[in-house]
Scaffold this active site. Structure first.
Site, short mmCIF file in Angstrom:
data_model
loop_
_atom_site.label_atom_id
_atom_site.label_comp_id
_atom_site.label_asym_id
_atom_site.label_seq_id
_atom_site.Cartn_x
_atom_site.Cartn_y
_atom_site.Cartn_z
CD GLU A 1 -0.32 -62.91 -18.32
OE1 GLU A 1 0.41 -63.50 -17.35
OE2 GLU A 1 0.63 -62.93 -19.40
CG HIS B 1 2.44 -70.65 -26.03
ND1 HIS B 1 3.01 -70.92 -24.80
CD2 HIS B 1 2.94 -69.30 -26.05
CE1 HIS B 1 3.58 -70.11 -24.07
NE2 HIS B 1 3.54 -69.00 -24.80
#
Lengths: 324, 319
Positions: free
Chosen positions: A60, A129
């Site tokens: 990322e 998450h």
């Protein structure tokens, strides 16, 4: 009017904007052959090829950083963070680079990019998450932050995000992808920074955003059965924030509840409460109520998670407290 | 070697300009004209000049907070650079960035960066941009030895390799990762060895030899321009001053500093031009006089420049 799912509406926005602007480049994990874990980019690799639909390593910081470089050199990248929680991994590139590059250069560079991501709980994805992070994105100057609640808004706001020359964090909700709603065939955009009154009312102003808007509308309907008229406002963007629509409503209803799925502590609710008391203190007939996730990591087990995340009942309780 | 006498003199002049610019910065810092962080590149001018001489104006460049040299060599106007350091409205960033954020997109300068390693993925993005445009522009990112231990830096190397991006990773290994020997922070001899794990060819060069630096960079640039992908260059260099102003330097000996100072390219290079390349002493002196005159103009411009107005505070956040 035809109906589309939230995911289809997003895909249509991306497709229309990619057709319109050849500089739009998609980057992200599993966005090509697989079509993204929520299938938003399904079919785009076949349509636009691997140069514009660029699958990346699980990296990322690397690909958001590359997106900053692309944006500074004339491209309009759309890096996709599979889960908003992964923004922390790319935090330097989002907060120190993308958000500040224009300012630090005295306006010499532009960073046009749309960081697409999704957030929220309710699926048992546990603490890494399931976070809702709009407060964080909102706090750092230099980013615009968009959180659509409906398919119609998802398409119209994403198209507007691509017409911007700024870094936009476009935050979807994982439990909204399969929701359906009317989306016109004809072209439209929704300006960033305009809240929408989803349901007019006179007794209480209820501001919410993202998936919490669905809870808010349910609560408003239930209160209507009890004879309480709730004005439900979908904030849609936290930067820029449409304070005027909120103030106008509060001046009419004299009561305010703010509900969101991100943590209650220092959340958008806290900010709106502060702004409203600064600008409309004399109009308030009751303390402002905030509804948000409990200030704990999001737990896995279903009965625990459903207590931590705000639902319709939490909103109803808050409304009842302000109308006493 | 495809450098002629004129090129070499130009390189010398640039090295001297950077040295004088940095010395002026130190002076301005000590008398309070420059605030915040200042990381002079004194001693490392040769890497900036040798590498940048192999670039075109339209190539992209990112560098670090010790990047005044690269920024000036890429084409940033020294007057605008000094005005920026003094926080003036005529600065390259209107006084909003300061020492660590020189940016000038007109000459491909995509920014110094105050976060170690952060400029590398940005430079990879710029390289990808050039690749997508189908033009033979390249991107170069300068970083110190300390950056090789950053995650974003490793990610940038990998992305460049898998995308075959036209980029040069240029490591200025000055032996110290801020105030700590890099030798204690890695378990390899040469930092260039890191590149092999990413499938990127690498070379180690004498960072005090401008000609060798130019040649190594030119080879990497040619490779990138012709679709050959990324190269990692490690230049062994040394900063002759502290990490920042006020660094007490307990981590290195005066003997070590003296050893490198004896090789200081700012003195060795002009001597070599006279000895090996037929440059006359008069030409060296003329170059020195030119730099002195230019610096006087730079200082005057910066000091005479106005402060930014308060209206500027909320400008340039969004386009």
């Amino acid at each position: 009017m035809r109906e589309l799912t939230y995911a289809q509406a997003l895909r249509e926005a991306i497709t229309e904007e990619m057709d319109r602007n050849p500089n739009i480049i998609l980057l992200g994990e599993d966005i090509g052959v697989y079509g993204g874990v929520f299938k938003v980019t399904e079919g785009l690799l076949a349509r636009y090829g691997p140069e514009r639909v660029r699958e990346t390593p699980i990296s990322e910081a690397g690909f958001v950083g590359a997106a900053v470089g692309l944006a500074m050199t004339g491209k309009h990248p759309m890096p996709e963070l599979m889960f908003a929680d992964f923004a922390w991994v790319a935090a330097d590139q989002i907060f120190n680079q993308a958000a500040k590059m224009r300012y630090m250069s005295g306006g010499r560079v532009k960073v046009p990019m749309v960081i697409r991501t999704q957030q929220g709980g309710g699926r048992g994805n546990a603490a890494q998450h399931s976070q809702s992070l709009e407060t964080i994105f909102t706090h750092i100057p230099g980013l615009k932050v968009v959180l659509p609640a409906t398919p119609y808004d998802a398409k119209g706001l994403l198209k507007s995000a691509f017409r911007e020359e700024n870094p936009i964090v476009f935050v979807e909700h994982k439990l909204l992808y399969a929701t359906r709603g009317p989306v016109p065939e004809e072209e439209y955009t929704i300006p960033l920074g305009q809240a929408e009154i989803k349901r007019a009312g006179d007794d209480v102003t209820l501001v919410s955003l993202s998936r919490t808007v669905l809870h808010a509308l349910e609560a408003a309907e239930e209160m209507a059965q009890e004879g309480v008229s709730v004005e439900a406002i979908d904030l849609r963007c936290t930067v820029p924030m449409d304070l005027e629509t909120i103030l106008e409503s509060v001046r009419k209803t004299n009561r305010l509840v703010v509900a969101h799925e991100s943590h209650r502590r220092l959340g958008i609710g806290a900010e709106i409460a502060a702004l409203v008391q600064e600008h409309a203190f004399d109009h308030l007939d009751a303390p402002i109520e905030r509804v948000g996730a409990m200030d704990v990591p999001i737990p896995y087990s279903q009965p625990l998670e459903s207590q931590v995340l705000p639902g319709v009942d939490h909103i109803l309780e808050a409304i009842r407290r302000v109308i006493v | 070697m495809n450098l002629d006498k004129r090129d070499l003199l130009q390189m010398y002049k640039m090295m001297l300009l950077i040295r004088r610019f940095e010395e002026q910065c130190v002076e301005f810092y000590k008398n309070g004209e420059i605030r915040g962080s200042l990381h002079p590149c004194i001693g490392q001018e040769a890497t900036a000049v040798g590498a940048c001489y192999a670039l075109r104006k339209d190539d992209y460049l990112t560098c670090t907070y010790r990047g005044h040299g690269q920024a000036l060599d890429k084409g940033l106007d020294p007057k605008e650079a000094m005005a920026e350091l003094l926080g003036r409205s005529t600065g390259c960033s209107k006084g909003k960035g300061g020492s660590m954020h020189f940016t000038d997109p007109d000459v491909g300068l995509l920014g110094e960066n105050a976060i170690v390693g952060a400029g590398a993925p940005i430079a990879v993005g710029a390289a990808l941009s050039a690749q997508l445009d189908g033009i033979d522009r390249v991107s170069i990112t300068f970083f110190g030895d300390g950056a090789v231990n950053q995650g974003a830096f490793a990610e940038a190397l990998n992305l460049a390799a898998v995308w075959n991006a036209p980029i040069i990773f240029f490591c200025e290994n000055n032996l110290y990762s801020e105030m700590t020997p890099i030798a204690d922070m890695v378990n390899i001899e040469q930092l260039a060895d890191r590149a092999a794990g990413f499938g990127i060819p690498a070379v180690t060069v004498d960072g005090y030899d401008p000609v060798a630096l130019y040649e190594a960079t030119l080879a990497a640039v040619d490779r990138a321009r012709s679709g050959g992908g990324p190269t990692f260059i490690e230049a062994m260099t040394y900063r002759l001053v502290g990490h920042m102003i006020g660094d007490t330097e307990p981590y290195r000996t005066q003997e070590e500093v003296a050893e490198w100072r004896a090789r200081d390219p700012i003195h060795a290079f002009p001597q070599r031009l006279v000895d090996e390349f037929g440059v006359s002493q008069a030409e060296i002196e003329a170059a020195q006089a030119e730099v002195e005159a230019q610096m006087a103009e730079v200082v005057r411009f910066a000091l005479d420049s106005p402060w930014p107005s308060a209206d500027e505070i909320a400008q340039d956040i969004f386009a």
